[in-house]
Scaffold this motif. Sequence first.
Motif, PDB file in Angstrom:
ATOM      1  N   GLN A  27       5.408   5.136  11.249  1.00 58.43           N
ATOM      2  CA  GLN A  27       3.958   5.195  11.054  1.00 58.43           C
ATOM      3  C   GLN A  27       3.422   3.883  10.477  1.00 58.43           C
ATOM      4  N   ARG A  36      -2.462   3.025  14.886  1.00 62.42           N
ATOM      5  CA  ARG A  36      -2.688   4.087  13.901  1.00 62.42           C
ATOM      6  C   ARG A  36      -3.649   3.573  12.846  1.00 62.42           C
ATOM      7  N   ASP A  40      -0.247  10.299   8.871  1.00 64.32           N
ATOM      8  CA  ASP A  40      -0.122  11.738   9.019  1.00 64.32           C
ATOM      9  C   ASP A  40       1.139  12.171   8.284  1.00 64.32           C
TER      10      ASP A  40
END
Length: 130
Positions: A27, A36, A40
Motif C-alpha cells: 500500500q 492510492r 485501507d
Amino acid sequence: MQIQIFGCERELDESRIGADPATIREQVREYESGTRTAFDLEIAFPDDFTGSVMRAMTEISAGETRTYGAIADDLESAPIAVGQACGRNPIPVIVPCHRIVGVDSLVGYGGGLDLKRRLLEHEGAGIPGE
C-alpha cells in the motif's frame, strides 16, 4: 518495521496496523506511485491524546492540510500539544501527520521537512508560506 518512501526510511510500529508487513509495504508503494490516495488498513489508535490527534489526522484527505491550531481547537487543546502528539505518531505516512502544518510554514516533521514537503507536493497540497 522500516518502510521506504521517496528515498527516505521511516519507522512504523506495525503492531498498530491490522495487516501483514507485505500488505503495508504494498500500500505504501501504491501511495508513492500515485495509484492510492488513502490507506485501507485497520489502525489500533492509542487510548490517549495522541490517539485523538491521530484520529483527527485520518480525517484530513490527501491534498488537504490543517493547521496545528485548527486541530487544537477541535480537540480543545493547544497547538504545541498537537505538535507533540504528531511527533509521537507511531505510524507516520499511514496516519498522515505530514498534513498538519503551521499557519505560515511547514513546521517540524519526524522524517524531516524535505520529506514532509515531498509528501504534500505528491498529494497536490499547498505549502504554507509559499
